[in-house]
Design a protein around this motif. Structure first.
Motif, mmCIF file in Angstrom:
data_model
loop_
_atom_site.group_PDB
_atom_site.id
_atom_site.type_symbol
_atom_site.label_atom_id
_atom_site.label_comp_id
_atom_site.label_asym_id
_atom_site.label_seq_id
_atom_site.Cartn_x
_atom_site.Cartn_y
_atom_site.Cartn_z
ATOM 1 N N ALA A 1 -8.042 -55.444 -27.824
ATOM 2 C CA ALA A 1 -8.919 -56.118 -28.798
ATOM 3 C C ALA A 1 -9.042 -55.279 -30.076
ATOM 4 C CB ALA A 1 -10.293 -56.380 -28.194
ATOM 5 N N GLU A 2 -9.197 -53.973 -29.918
ATOM 6 C CA GLU A 2 -9.278 -53.089 -31.086
ATOM 7 C C GLU A 2 -7.981 -53.123 -31.881
ATOM 8 O OE1 GLU A 2 -12.365 -49.673 -29.448
ATOM 9 O OE2 GLU A 2 -10.228 -49.566 -28.893
ATOM 10 N N LEU A 3 -6.871 -53.164 -31.170
ATOM 11 C CA LEU A 3 -5.566 -53.220 -31.821
ATOM 12 C C LEU A 3 -5.410 -54.501 -32.633
ATOM 13 C CD1 LEU A 3 -2.988 -51.553 -32.096
ATOM 14 C CD2 LEU A 3 -2.076 -52.814 -30.144
ATOM 15 N N ARG A 4 -5.825 -55.629 -32.067
ATOM 16 C CA ARG A 4 -5.777 -56.902 -32.814
ATOM 17 C C ARG A 4 -6.647 -56.831 -34.056
ATOM 18 N NH1 ARG A 4 -5.587 -58.876 -27.660
ATOM 19 N NH2 ARG A 4 -7.830 -59.138 -27.541
ATOM 20 N N THR A 5 -7.859 -56.288 -33.907
ATOM 21 C CA THR A 5 -8.768 -56.164 -35.051
ATOM 22 C C THR A 5 -8.171 -55.269 -36.125
ATOM 23 O OG1 THR A 5 -10.704 -56.514 -33.647
ATOM 24 C CG2 THR A 5 -11.088 -55.441 -35.772
ATOM 25 N N LEU A 6 -7.596 -54.144 -35.714
ATOM 26 C CA LEU A 6 -6.955 -53.237 -36.668
ATOM 27 C C LEU A 6 -5.811 -53.936 -37.389
ATOM 28 C CD1 LEU A 6 -6.695 -50.429 -37.924
ATOM 29 C CD2 LEU A 6 -5.196 -49.829 -36.012
ATOM 30 N N GLY A 7 -5.008 -54.701 -36.652
ATOM 31 C CA GLY A 7 -3.913 -55.443 -37.263
ATOM 32 C C GLY A 7 -4.403 -56.446 -38.293
ATOM 33 N N GLU A 8 -5.495 -57.152 -37.963
ATOM 34 C CA GLU A 8 -6.070 -58.133 -38.892
ATOM 35 C C GLU A 8 -6.605 -57.452 -40.149
ATOM 36 O OE1 GLU A 8 -8.993 -60.103 -36.473
ATOM 37 O OE2 GLU A 8 -7.456 -61.028 -35.203
ATOM 38 N N ILE A 9 -7.343 -56.370 -39.962
ATOM 39 C CA ILE A 9 -7.904 -55.635 -41.101
ATOM 40 C C ILE A 9 -6.779 -55.094 -41.980
ATOM 41 C CG2 ILE A 9 -9.170 -53.547 -41.779
ATOM 42 C CD1 ILE A 9 -10.825 -53.946 -39.141
ATOM 43 N N SER A 10 -5.810 -54.446 -41.353
ATOM 44 C CA SER A 10 -4.704 -53.854 -42.106
ATOM 45 C C SER A 10 -3.928 -54.917 -42.868
ATOM 46 C CB SER A 10 -3.764 -53.102 -41.156
ATOM 47 O OG SER A 10 -4.459 -52.059 -40.512
ATOM 48 N N GLY A 11 -3.647 -56.033 -42.215
ATOM 49 C CA GLY A 11 -2.923 -57.125 -42.863
ATOM 50 C C GLY A 11 -3.661 -57.666 -44.075
ATOM 51 N N ARG A 12 -4.969 -57.825 -43.941
ATOM 52 C CA ARG A 12 -5.781 -58.353 -45.041
ATOM 53 C C ARG A 12 -5.814 -57.392 -46.226
ATOM 54 N NH1 ARG A 12 -10.057 -59.614 -42.194
ATOM 55 N NH2 ARG A 12 -11.236 -57.741 -42.595
ATOM 56 N N VAL A 13 -6.007 -56.100 -45.947
ATOM 57 C CA VAL A 13 -6.071 -55.111 -47.030
ATOM 58 C C VAL A 13 -4.705 -54.969 -47.708
ATOM 59 C CG1 VAL A 13 -6.493 -52.676 -47.594
ATOM 60 C CG2 VAL A 13 -8.044 -53.887 -46.039
ATOM 61 N N VAL A 14 -3.632 -54.925 -46.925
ATOM 62 C CA VAL A 14 -2.281 -54.817 -47.503
ATOM 63 C C VAL A 14 -1.967 -56.043 -48.358
ATOM 64 C CG1 VAL A 14 0.190 -54.807 -46.936
ATOM 65 C CG2 VAL A 14 -1.363 -53.215 -45.790
ATOM 66 N N ALA A 15 -2.338 -57.221 -47.887
ATOM 67 C CA ALA A 15 -2.096 -58.441 -48.674
ATOM 68 C C ALA A 15 -2.817 -58.359 -50.022
ATOM 69 C CB ALA A 15 -2.543 -59.673 -47.897
ATOM 70 N N LYS A 16 -4.046 -57.857 -50.020
ATOM 71 C CA LYS A 16 -4.799 -57.726 -51.270
ATOM 72 C C LYS A 16 -4.150 -56.689 -52.185
ATOM 73 C CE LYS A 16 -8.180 -58.415 -54.099
ATOM 74 N NZ LYS A 16 -8.013 -59.484 -55.068
ATOM 75 N N LEU A 17 -3.685 -55.579 -51.612
ATOM 76 C CA LEU A 17 -3.005 -54.559 -52.420
ATOM 77 C C LEU A 17 -1.713 -55.101 -53.002
ATOM 78 C CD1 LEU A 17 -3.560 -51.441 -50.131
ATOM 79 C CD2 LEU A 17 -4.633 -51.878 -52.358
ATOM 80 N N ASP A 18 -0.961 -55.874 -52.216
ATOM 81 C CA ASP A 18 0.283 -56.478 -52.706
ATOM 82 C C ASP A 18 -0.004 -57.482 -53.820
ATOM 83 O OD1 ASP A 18 1.835 -54.988 -50.998
ATOM 84 O OD2 ASP A 18 2.117 -56.611 -49.535
ATOM 85 N N GLU A 19 -1.069 -58.229 -53.670
ATOM 86 C CA GLU A 19 -1.463 -59.234 -54.658
ATOM 87 C C GLU A 19 -1.855 -58.575 -55.982
ATOM 88 O OE1 GLU A 19 -5.563 -61.658 -54.811
ATOM 89 O OE2 GLU A 19 -4.295 -62.193 -53.090
ATOM 90 N N ASP A 20 -2.517 -57.427 -55.906
ATOM 91 C CA ASP A 20 -3.012 -56.710 -57.090
ATOM 92 C C ASP A 20 -2.016 -55.698 -57.627
ATOM 93 O OD1 ASP A 20 -5.339 -58.128 -56.775
ATOM 94 O OD2 ASP A 20 -6.469 -56.463 -55.887
ATOM 95 N N GLN A 21 -0.781 -55.710 -57.121
ATOM 96 C CA GLN A 21 0.208 -54.701 -57.501
ATOM 97 C C GLN A 21 0.518 -54.781 -58.984
ATOM 98 O OE1 GLN A 21 4.020 -54.999 -55.488
ATOM 99 N NE2 GLN A 21 3.680 -52.928 -54.729
ATOM 100 N N SER A 22 0.535 -53.610 -59.621
ATOM 101 C CA SER A 22 0.819 -53.593 -61.072
ATOM 102 C C SER A 22 2.213 -53.107 -61.319
ATOM 103 C CB SER A 22 -0.190 -52.716 -61.804
ATOM 104 O OG SER A 22 -0.221 -51.415 -61.254
#
Length: 156
Positions: A135-156
């Motif tokens: 369960a912790e692994l799934r949560t970590l995957g979800e959090i990491s995916g969301r933050v990486v997606a935001k960083l990719d979206e904001d890439q300069s």
């Protein structure tokens, strides 16, 4: 000019952030030392070789590889030159675009990553995965995916 209000971290946010940063530092350092000791590859070598083995035909444009790894142009150029000197990769000019070039994994590079990967995955299991629940692994995957997606979206 209006002064901006700093959104200081709460005690809970600061604890979580510092714990995350410390985890990243300790885990990265330990994995790097194990890789170097067991396979003679640096963490940077391993990252490049993983990207290239995932790429079609084991080749990727310099700028795409640098973007994937979040490396500056000079770091990419110097590191690829060192890896090429050890026979792990080669540089190929791009025929369609005279300014572009490809980084291509060699047979020696494939052999190195194939030898290092089982050691690396065992270390990841031993140092990290064996200490979290599914369960912790799934949560970590979800959090990491969301933050990486935001960083990719904001890439300069």
């Amino acid at each position: 000019m209006e002064e901006e209000t700093v959104r200081w971290l709460t005690a809970e946010e600061q604890h979580a952030w510092r714990s995350f940063v410390r985890l990243h530092e300790k885990l990265g350092g330990r994995l790097s030392r194990l890789l170097q000791t067991q396979s003679k590859l640096s963490a940077a070598d391993f990252a490049v070789l993983v990207q290239l083995t995932d790429a079609p035909e084991g080749r990727q444009r310099y700028q795409d590889l640098a973007r994937e790894l979040e490396w500056e142009k000079s770091r990419m150029s110097h590191h690829i030159a060192r890896m090429a000197g050890r026979g792990l990769v080669v540089r190929e000019e791009c025929l369609e675009d005279a300014r572009g070039a490809f980084v291509v994994i060699t047979e020696a590079g494939r052999a190195a990553i194939e030898a290092a990967a089982p050691l690396h995955v065992e270390a990841v299991r031993e140092l990290f995965l064996d200490h979290v629940t599914p369960a912790e692994l799934r949560t970590l995957g979800e959090i990491s995916g969301r933050v990486v997606a935001k960083l990719d979206e904001d890439q300069s």
